[in-house]
Design an enzyme around this catalytic site. Structure first.
Site, PDB file in Angstrom:
ATOM      1  N   ASP A  52       0.835  -1.199   0.000  1.00 35.11           N
ATOM      2  CA  ASP A  52       0.000   0.000   0.000  1.00 35.11           C
ATOM      3  C   ASP A  52       0.869   1.249   0.000  1.00 35.11           C
ATOM      4  O   ASP A  52       0.367   2.376  -0.091  1.00 35.11           O
ATOM      5  CB  ASP A  52      -1.001  -0.003   1.159  1.00 35.11           C
ATOM      6  CG  ASP A  52      -0.358  -0.122   2.524  1.00 35.11           C
ATOM      7  OD1 ASP A  52       0.888  -0.146   2.617  1.00 35.11           O
ATOM      8  OD2 ASP A  52      -1.102  -0.207   3.520  1.00 35.11           O
ATOM      9  N   SER A  53       2.195   1.066   0.034  1.00 37.63           N
ATOM     10  CA  SER A  53       3.133   2.163  -0.210  1.00 37.63           C
ATOM     11  C   SER A  53       2.985   2.714  -1.620  1.00 37.63           C
ATOM     12  O   SER A  53       3.536   3.782  -1.935  1.00 37.63           O
ATOM     13  CB  SER A  53       4.576   1.692   0.017  1.00 37.63           C
ATOM     14  OG  SER A  53       4.828   0.457  -0.641  1.00 37.63           O
ATOM     15  N   ASP A  91      -0.822  -6.073  -0.206  1.00 37.51           N
ATOM     16  CA  ASP A  91      -1.358  -5.481   1.015  1.00 37.51           C
ATOM     17  C   ASP A  91      -2.873  -5.317   0.914  1.00 37.51           C
ATOM     18  O   ASP A  91      -3.387  -4.881  -0.127  1.00 37.51           O
ATOM     19  CB  ASP A  91      -0.755  -4.100   1.249  1.00 37.51           C
ATOM     20  CG  ASP A  91       0.532  -4.133   2.045  1.00 37.51           C
ATOM     21  OD1 ASP A  91       0.744  -5.100   2.789  1.00 37.51           O
ATOM     22  OD2 ASP A  91       1.329  -3.182   1.918  1.00 37.51           O
ATOM     23  N   LYS A 121      -1.243  -9.496   2.695  1.00 38.48           N
ATOM     24  CA  LYS A 121      -0.620  -9.031   3.939  1.00 38.48           C
ATOM     25  C   LYS A 121      -1.568  -8.104   4.680  1.00 38.48           C
ATOM     26  O   LYS A 121      -2.154  -7.198   4.074  1.00 38.48           O
ATOM     27  CB  LYS A 121       0.704  -8.313   3.662  1.00 38.48           C
ATOM     28  CG  LYS A 121       1.414  -7.837   4.946  1.00 38.48           C
ATOM     29  CD  LYS A 121       2.869  -7.500   4.707  1.00 38.48           C
ATOM     30  CE  LYS A 121       3.057  -6.184   3.979  1.00 38.48           C
ATOM     31  NZ  LYS A 121       2.599  -5.010   4.784  1.00 38.48           N
ATOM     32  N   GLU A 123      -1.953  -5.694   8.284  1.00 42.82           N
ATOM     33  CA  GLU A 123      -1.310  -5.062   9.428  1.00 42.82           C
ATOM     34  C   GLU A 123      -2.140  -5.302  10.686  1.00 42.82           C
ATOM     35  O   GLU A 123      -3.364  -5.168  10.678  1.00 42.82           O
ATOM     36  CB  GLU A 123      -1.171  -3.553   9.203  1.00 42.82           C
ATOM     37  CG  GLU A 123      -0.217  -3.187   8.077  1.00 42.82           C
ATOM     38  CD  GLU A 123       0.011  -1.689   7.979  1.00 42.82           C
ATOM     39  OE1 GLU A 123      -0.428  -0.950   8.888  1.00 42.82           O
ATOM     40  OE2 GLU A 123       0.621  -1.248   6.983  1.00 42.82           O
ATOM     41  N   GLU A 190       8.518  -4.542  11.185  1.00 43.19           N
ATOM     42  CA  GLU A 190       8.992  -3.235  10.730  1.00 43.19           C
ATOM     43  C   GLU A 190       9.436  -2.356  11.881  1.00 43.19           C
ATOM     44  O   GLU A 190       8.704  -2.144  12.846  1.00 43.19           O
ATOM     45  CB  GLU A 190       7.903  -2.515   9.926  1.00 43.19           C
ATOM     46  CG  GLU A 190       8.366  -1.161   9.396  1.00 43.19           C
ATOM     47  CD  GLU A 190       7.442  -0.542   8.361  1.00 43.19           C
ATOM     48  OE1 GLU A 190       7.745   0.575   7.905  1.00 43.19           O
ATOM     49  OE2 GLU A 190       6.429  -1.176   8.012  1.00 43.19           O
TER      50      GLU A 190
END
Length: 272
Positions: A52-53, A91, A121, A123, A190
């Site tokens: 999502d970066s 993501d 992925k 979070e 991270e």
């Protein structure tokens, strides 16, 4: 390529676990488009993360929160078309799995059906574990993401080191163990202390992928634009620039401009 690939060189979830068991490091980079993903895949990368970066790198937002489900599917589909070898992970963007287990499972299925990625992925830790279990039960491999979780940036109030206190470190370990028991095949760690990342790596069956988490994780991930020198404003301690592609592109553009302005391009051999 997706799940039904017959390519024997294709990296799979099982490959990740085999690499961890054998002590072989896993190399992962982000990508968001066909052309970049093809170059990275052909270079021999083990895994590509459609992060999502993309919100920052592709769209220019200040953080990862604005990117939508449709946009992530678009980027993921483009990357999957390019990849013959690497495991493609996507993501789940902010707002697509936090509200409820059912919504998270539904959105996860949609991403996989419409993009063909190999895994997703998410979070978060214990607070999303029921959703993680549901997605895995639906047949979709999951990577968890602990430590600095950019989707929670407003909660943290910045991008500083996470799990530096005893209580936070204990929670991270407990979350990692719970997610491992739930069946995630990898855990992204991270911006946490290297010693803590090493401890988590020893305690879980899942492969650990570090970013700013020291050298003792099972693998590493970086945003390709940062690692290859396409950006210069982002300079955290953990970032190493492995190329200066930004300067190369700038010089190439300047050379093109000069050739056009001087009337040197196209020349006779380049004309019909």
């Amino acid at each position: 390529m997706g799940y039904l690939s017959t390519n024997r060189k294709k990296i799979t979830v099982r490959t990740f676990l085999e690499m961890k068991a054998a002590g072989k490091k896993i190399a992962q980079l982000t990508a968001y488009d066909f052309t970049t993903a093809r170059l990275i895949d052909e270079a021999g990368i083990d895994s590509i993360l459609v992060g999502d970066s993309a919100s920052n790198v592709m769209a220019g937002y200040a953080d990862t929160l604005p990117i939508t489900l449709d946009e992530m599917i678009y980027h993921a589909r483009s990357v999957v078309r390019a990849c013959r070898r690497s495991l493609v992970v996507c993501d789940m963007p902010f707002g697509t799995f936090q509200a409820s287990r059912e919504e998270g499972i539904g959105n996860a299925i949609r991403i996989v059906k419409e993009s063909g990625v190999d895994a997703l992925k998410l979070e978060g830790g214990s607070e999303i574990i029921d959703t993680v279990r549901g997605i895995i039960a639906a047949g979709i491999p999951v990577v968890s993401h602990l430590g600095l979780t950019p989707q929670s940036i407003h909660k943290f109030g910045g991008y500083g080191l996470r799990a530096s206190t005893e209580d936070e470190a204990r929670k991270l370990i407990n979350d990692a163990l719970a997610l491992d028991a739930a069946g995630v095949f990898a855990i992204t760690l991270e911006k946490i202390p290297a010693a803590l990342a090493a401890e988590v790596t020893r305690k879980v069956k899942a492969a650990t992928i570090g970013i700013g988490a020291g050298s003792e994780t099972d693998g590493q991930v970086l945003v390709y634009a940062d690692a290859l020198g396409l950006t210069d404003e982002f300079c955290p301690k953990f970032l190493r620039r492995f190329a200066d592609a930004g300067r190369c592109i700038t010089q190439g553009v300047q050379s093109y401009i000069e050739s056009v302005k001087m009337g040197d391009y196209p020349n006779e051999s380049e004309s019909y």
